[in-house]
Design an enzyme around this catalytic site. Sequence first.
Site, PDB file in Angstrom:
ATOM      1  N   LYS A  59       0.815  -1.224   0.000  1.00 40.72           N
ATOM      2  CA  LYS A  59       0.000   0.000   0.000  1.00 40.72           C
ATOM      3  C   LYS A  59       0.844   1.268   0.000  1.00 40.72           C
ATOM      4  CE  LYS A  59      -3.340  -1.050  -0.530  1.00 40.72           C
ATOM      5  NZ  LYS A  59      -3.792  -1.644  -1.826  1.00 40.72           N
ATOM      6  N   SER A  60       1.995   1.197  -0.651  1.00 40.72           N
ATOM      7  CA  SER A  60       2.892   2.362  -0.729  1.00 40.72           C
ATOM      8  C   SER A  60       3.000   2.944  -2.129  1.00 40.72           C
ATOM      9  CB  SER A  60       4.294   1.972  -0.237  1.00 40.72           C
ATOM     10  OG  SER A  60       4.294   1.634   1.120  1.00 40.72           O
ATOM     11  N   GLY A  61       2.153   2.486  -3.044  1.00 43.18           N
ATOM     12  CA  GLY A  61       2.219   2.951  -4.429  1.00 43.18           C
ATOM     13  C   GLY A  61       2.631   1.860  -5.395  1.00 43.18           C
ATOM     14  N   HIS A 119       7.240  -7.585  -2.087  1.00 44.10           N
ATOM     15  CA  HIS A 119       7.033  -6.904  -0.808  1.00 44.10           C
ATOM     16  C   HIS A 119       8.003  -7.450   0.245  1.00 44.10           C
ATOM     17  CE1 HIS A 119       3.611  -4.711  -2.188  1.00 44.10           C
ATOM     18  NE2 HIS A 119       2.821  -5.750  -2.311  1.00 44.10           N
TER      19      HIS A 119
END
EC number: 2.8.2.-
Length: 312
Positions: A59-61, A119
């Site tokens: 969820k960081s781009g 990730h």
Amino acid sequence: MEDIIKTLPQHTCSFLKQRFTLYKYQDVWNHQEFLEGRMLSEQTFKAHPNDVFLASYPKSGTTWLKALAFAIITREKFDDSTSPLLTTMPHDCIPLLEKDLEKIQENQRNSLYTPISTHFHYKSLPESARTSNCKIVYIYRNMKDVIVSYYHFLRQIVKLSVEEAPFEEAVDEFCQGISSCGPYWEHILGYWKASLEKPEIFLFLKYEDMKKDPVPSVKKLADFIGHPFTPKEEEAGVIENIIKLCSFEKLSSLEVNKSGMHRPEEAHSIENRLYFRKGKDGDWKNYFTDEMIEKIDKLIDEKLGATGLVLK
């Protein structure tokens, strides 16, 4: 593999009403599917020097970075009217190390060195990825926005409303380091410390800077992954066309991303629309109390102040 996982420390997330379980392996929390992928990649993945990793905390781009990288490397075959991104969601265009190991290895055998997303913590990458001088692009984002996006993504996956999933509990768990691929600060620190030793193989991109002025970041990305824009392309507006194609507004409006499914063949498939919530920075201001802000800012200063990265 399952026998090993059963012996690991585990945590059922309280804000998700015990519908989501994390396992702690070598000081990192992961859900079972990612953990299985990590163990398998440790055993069988061999990085090639031409591989490029797109690394991020969830969820960081990630979705945006994948779309941009794919559009950049395929622009000679497709333009903004024929790109597979118009009919295929970005996560299906760039393979994920945790889930698509067979596809990645097939690409390697065929000398197709497309970017590989992950990730994983830096220390969790297969040894060959850490020693072969592969290039690594790392995108990072304001921690508060990461928490908000992470919270909504998971609660929608397990089908809970905002009322049913207490946000303050999500913040508390995150601050304890208990989150998918957590602790968050260890994820960032691992890549940052590695970049100090080998700065030539790392490119750090800040989500907020990309939102404010995407052109410089897209040019840096293209240069770094070996697909620089020519002066002629720049004059023709190719960079701007790619940015428009990969924008949240464009991607979220596509039918595939409104009604399609990510990995529909799997039992735990996810609706594509869940990857496109708001696509903006600063949404955290609608969720955090003053007490939460103070808590997060103190944690960032304590854990990540030395990096010089602006995360609040």
